[in-house]
Design a protein around this motif. Sequence first.
Motif, PDB file in Angstrom:
ATOM      1  N   SER A   1       0.824  -1.210   0.000  1.00 28.81           N
ATOM      2  CA  SER A   1       0.000   0.000   0.000  1.00 28.81           C
ATOM      3  C   SER A   1       0.857   1.259   0.000  1.00 28.81           C
ATOM      4  O   SER A   1       0.545   2.241  -0.682  1.00 28.81           O
ATOM      5  N   GLU A   2       1.946   1.239   0.765  1.00 26.36           N
ATOM      6  CA  GLU A   2       2.827   2.403   0.819  1.00 26.36           C
ATOM      7  C   GLU A   2       3.470   2.659  -0.536  1.00 26.36           C
ATOM      8  O   GLU A   2       3.572   3.816  -0.989  1.00 26.36           O
ATOM      9  N   LEU A   3       3.877   1.582  -1.208  1.00 21.98           N
ATOM     10  CA  LEU A   3       4.487   1.746  -2.530  1.00 21.98           C
ATOM     11  C   LEU A   3       3.473   2.225  -3.559  1.00 21.98           C
ATOM     12  O   LEU A   3       3.735   3.155  -4.323  1.00 21.98           O
ATOM     13  N   ASN A   4       2.315   1.590  -3.594  1.00 17.04           N
ATOM     14  CA  ASN A   4       1.310   1.967  -4.580  1.00 17.04           C
ATOM     15  C   ASN A   4       0.791   3.377  -4.333  1.00 17.04           C
ATOM     16  O   ASN A   4       0.343   4.061  -5.253  1.00 17.04           O
ATOM     17  N   GLY A   5       0.879   3.831  -3.066  1.00 12.89           N
ATOM     18  CA  GLY A   5       0.459   5.194  -2.749  1.00 12.89           C
ATOM     19  C   GLY A   5       1.361   6.258  -3.345  1.00 12.89           C
ATOM     20  O   GLY A   5       0.982   7.435  -3.400  1.00 12.89           O
TER      21      GLY A   5
ATOM     22  N   GLY B   1      12.743   4.378  -1.998  1.00 13.69           N
ATOM     23  CA  GLY B   1      14.100   4.075  -1.542  1.00 13.69           C
ATOM     24  C   GLY B   1      14.099   3.049  -0.419  1.00 13.69           C
ATOM     25  O   GLY B   1      14.961   2.152  -0.375  1.00 13.69           O
ATOM     26  N   LYS B   2      13.140   3.174   0.489  1.00 16.10           N
ATOM     27  CA  LYS B   2      13.032   2.204   1.589  1.00 16.10           C
ATOM     28  C   LYS B   2      12.695   0.820   1.048  1.00 16.10           C
ATOM     29  O   LYS B   2      13.243  -0.188   1.514  1.00 16.10           O
ATOM     30  N   ALA B   3      11.820   0.767   0.072  1.00 17.73           N
ATOM     31  CA  ALA B   3      11.445  -0.518  -0.522  1.00 17.73           C
ATOM     32  C   ALA B   3      12.624  -1.151  -1.259  1.00 17.73           C
ATOM     33  O   ALA B   3      12.818  -2.375  -1.211  1.00 17.73           O
TER      34      ALA B   3
END
Length: 436
Positions: A227-231, A263-265
Motif C-alpha cells: 500500500s505504501e508503494l502503490n500510494g 528508496g526504503k522498498a
Amino acid sequence: MTDDREAIVPVWTLATGDVRVPALAGDGPMTAERLAELRSVLAALSDEPIATLEVRPLSDKLDRGRGIPLDAASPLAQHLSQLITQSAQSSSVAAKATATGEGLYRMVVPAKVAAQFGQGIIRPMTAKGAVSGIRSALVNSKGTIVDAATFVPVGKAAAAGAVGGAGATAGVAVAGSAALTVAAPLVLMAVAVGVSANADHQRQQAIERITELLEQLHDQKLDDERSELNGCRDAIDKATAILLDQGKLGVSLGLDSAVHAIGKALGNADSRLAQWQSALNKLPDDKAVEIDTLTKSFPGIDDHGGTFRTHLELADLAIALKRRVIVLQAVEHAQSDPGNLFENFARELKADQQRLDKLESSIADVLEHLSALELARPNGFRPILTIGEVDRLMRAASRIRKLGDSIMVNSRATDVAIEISRNKDGSVVVFPAQAA
C-alpha cells in the motif's frame, strides 16, 4: 490507403542534433526491411541519436487506456503538430496521410541508442491471453495489422524545436547529407513519455500479482508495504504531468515522500537479496536439496503463492516506480540545458539505471540458481514415500523450475518503438515503449 497490400506510409527521419551522414534513403519508396536497414546504418554512422517516425490510420479499436494522455497544448503534441504542418507543405504523401488531423504515429529508436536507457527499462508488452506476449497498436482503420506497406521518406521538413523553453536546434540537417529533420524535443518527449508509460505498465502488473498473492497470505506487514508503494503513484503521476508540460516541481506534490518510500522498498529488496544469496551459498554443491531445507530460507517457494514470491513482486514494484522517478529526473536535467537536450536526458537516465540494473540482474541470478536446483526426497525412516509426499515433490520441482521463466534481463538490445495516437484536436496518447 484502402488496400493494405498497397498502403503508402510516410516516414520521417528524425535527428536530435545537426549531423552529416551519407544520403542513403533517397526519395523513392522503401520496404519495411529496407527501412530497418536504413535505421541501423544511420545509427552506426551518426554520433547523434536518429529515429524514424511513421504514420498510419487510427483504428477505433485502439485501447487508449494503456497510454498516457497529453492535451494539445503539451510540448510533445505541439512538436508533433508543427512537424505535421510543415511536412504537409512540402510532401503530398505527408499531406494526404495527415489530412484528417488524426493518426497513429510510431517512433522507432535504434538499439544502439536504446541501450543508453538501461537494460531493464524496455521490455516487451505482455498481452493477456496472447501466446506471443507481444501486442502492437499498428493497425489500419479496419483494426487489422498492416504488414506489407510501402514507406516513402518525408524530407526537408523542419520541426519546431522550442516550445515553452524546451529548446534545441530544429530544422533540416546540413546540405549534402540525408534528409534528416532535427527534432530533439520531439524525440526526447516521445521517449520520456513512452518509457514512463512502460514503467507504469510494469507497476500495474506487479500490483495485480502482489494483490493476488496477499489474498492467500493474509500478511498485514506485506500488505502495508504494498500500500505504501502503490500510494506513491499519485505524486509521480502529478510530477510527470507537470514536467511534460515543462512546469517546475514543487514540494507540495509529495514527490520527496514518494522517493523516500521507494528508496526504503529498494533497501528492503537489497536486504532480502543478500539473505537469498547467503542461503544459496550455504547449499552444498552438486547435491540434491530437501524441500524443507529450501523453504526455511525461501518460504513458500514450493507453493503457488508464498512470502518469497511476494518479496519478488514487491522488488519488481519498487523497481518499476523508481524507473518512473528516474525518467522524471532525466527530463528535468535535460530541460535545464536546452542546448544539450537529448544528451543530458540519456546521460542522466543511464547513470541512475545502473543500480536498478544490478539489483535486477542479481535477483535474476538467484532465480536462475534456484530453478536449476535438484530436489531430494525427504529423509526419514520409511523407504517409500506417500502419495502426498510424491505429489508435493513433483509440484515443488515444477514450480521452482518455472522461476527461471521470469528472467528478462541481459537480453539482446533491440530497437524500441513508441506509439502515439493523435486526435483531431491535436491531443495525443503515448503508449508504453516496447521492443520493436
